[in-house]
Scaffold this active site. Sequence first.
Site, short mmCIF file in Angstrom:
data_model
loop_
_atom_site.label_atom_id
_atom_site.label_comp_id
_atom_site.label_asym_id
_atom_site.label_seq_id
_atom_site.Cartn_x
_atom_site.Cartn_y
_atom_site.Cartn_z
N ALA A 51 27.05 -16.80 -5.17
CA ALA A 51 28.46 -17.21 -5.14
C ALA A 51 29.30 -16.58 -6.25
CB ALA A 51 28.54 -18.74 -5.22
N GLY B 30 28.98 -13.53 -7.27
CA GLY B 30 29.02 -12.08 -7.10
C GLY B 30 30.33 -11.61 -6.48
N ILE C 132 31.02 -10.25 -3.44
CA ILE C 132 31.31 -10.75 -2.09
C ILE C 132 31.67 -12.23 -2.17
CG2 ILE C 132 30.37 -11.18 0.22
CD1 ILE C 132 28.68 -8.64 -0.08
N ARG D 279 22.31 -2.56 -3.63
CA ARG D 279 21.84 -1.19 -3.81
C ARG D 279 22.80 -0.47 -4.75
NH1 ARG D 279 21.67 2.88 1.24
NH2 ARG D 279 23.87 2.41 1.13
N ASP E 142 29.69 -3.21 10.22
CA ASP E 142 29.51 -1.92 10.92
C ASP E 142 30.35 -1.90 12.19
OD1 ASP E 142 27.24 -1.28 9.07
OD2 ASP E 142 26.40 -3.02 10.07
N HIS F 146 21.05 -2.74 9.92
CA HIS F 146 22.21 -2.50 9.06
C HIS F 146 21.78 -1.49 7.99
CE1 HIS F 146 25.70 -2.86 6.57
NE2 HIS F 146 24.94 -3.19 5.54
#
Length: 329
Positions: A13, A15, A17, A93, A160, A188
């Site tokens: 939470a 982070g 995003i 990543r 996507d 994904h």
Amino acid sequence: MTRTPVNVTVTGAAGQIGYALLFRIASGQLLGADVPVKLRLLEITPALKAAEGTAMELDDCAFPLLQGIDITDDPNVAFDGANVGLLVGARPRTKGMERGDLLEANGGIFKPQGQAINAHAADDIRVLVVGNPANTNALIAQAAAPDVPAGRFTAMTRLDHNRALTQLSKKTGVPVSEIKKLTIWGNHSATQYPDIFHATVAGKNAAEVVNDEKWLAEDFIPTVAKRGAAIIEARGASSAASAANAAIDHVHTWVNGTDEGDWVSMGIPSDGSYSVPEGLISSFPVTVKDGTYEIVQGLEINDFSRARIDASVKELEEEREAVRGLGLI
Ligand SMILES: NC(=O)c1ccc[n+]([C@@H]2O[C@H](COP(=O)([O-])OP(=O)(O)OC[C@H]3O[C@@H](n4cnc5c(N)ncnc54)[C@H](O)[C@@H]3O)[C@@H](O)[C@H]2O)c1
Ligand SMILES: O=C(O)C[C@H](O)C(=O)O
């Protein structure tokens, strides 16, 4: 307001995003403008203070639908009574890092969260895994939750899907609102296959409107499939606001349904449709009605598409073997 609030658990939470997501959930964009929510924020212990800061900001918005915020570093507390779980927290990543490298690090996060969901979540729990590698993290969480119907664990390929809509819109000059039935197949990852052969652009077959296989193979597909890496290269960090937007779209569609004459892409456990091995969490075209999704059946898959779907599914099988080898499923 008399309606029972929906418990929405968000992991990671604090982070990037999370920051782009929580305010939209609290404002009613996830579930509907008349649905009160309670937020549960799960973070690792060192990030609890940052999560508290976000919670203070949520308070300061005075959202009428927000009926409470709990913050915890314990998955068993975070998923207690959860109706919706947005599993975002993971190690993103970073530049030069392969997705496969992430499997082991993230397995240690998603297995205990799956166990906590199994033990504590509400009967109607719906899970969306955003944290990468999303499909295989969803598989890990699902395997750790044998009492929850497998189909409640989904992985996000809506970003996507949205990326593909925009690329096709730019190519054809037709607004995204007039593009229907696009499909993301597979993982994904860079092997995903954005398929326009069944899509329509202003009512006409998209592949026929485009009529340019070179563009499809050398421009459209790699642009969509490698967009995540391109964003990392440009921003120095993984996509955040667009990922949060796609998470909102995914759950909103799952709860409220697809539009007539259209479908969306979701990473869901395969039932063997389109020769995707049963149980793999792979992206499919789905319609949703009354809170239940169904894979769109009967689409003709040409050789161009078959080869690309198979390649992405092969990668998913390899990821499944890798996490099996690590004892994570
Ligand atoms: N599926 C998609 O389309 C998509 C798109 C973009 C990003 N992602 C992925 O989403 C994930 C999150 O991205 P971000 O930019 O928010 O990353 P971030 O590093 O900004 O935030 C991740 C947060 O997760 C937290 N976290 C780590 N381990 C945790 C645990 N065990 N429990 C709870 N929280 C934990 C961290 O403390 C951090 O606050 C990454 O894996 C990223 O690759 C997926
Ligand atoms: O974090 C990543 O690897 C990229 C992300 O999944 C994205 O598609 O933007």
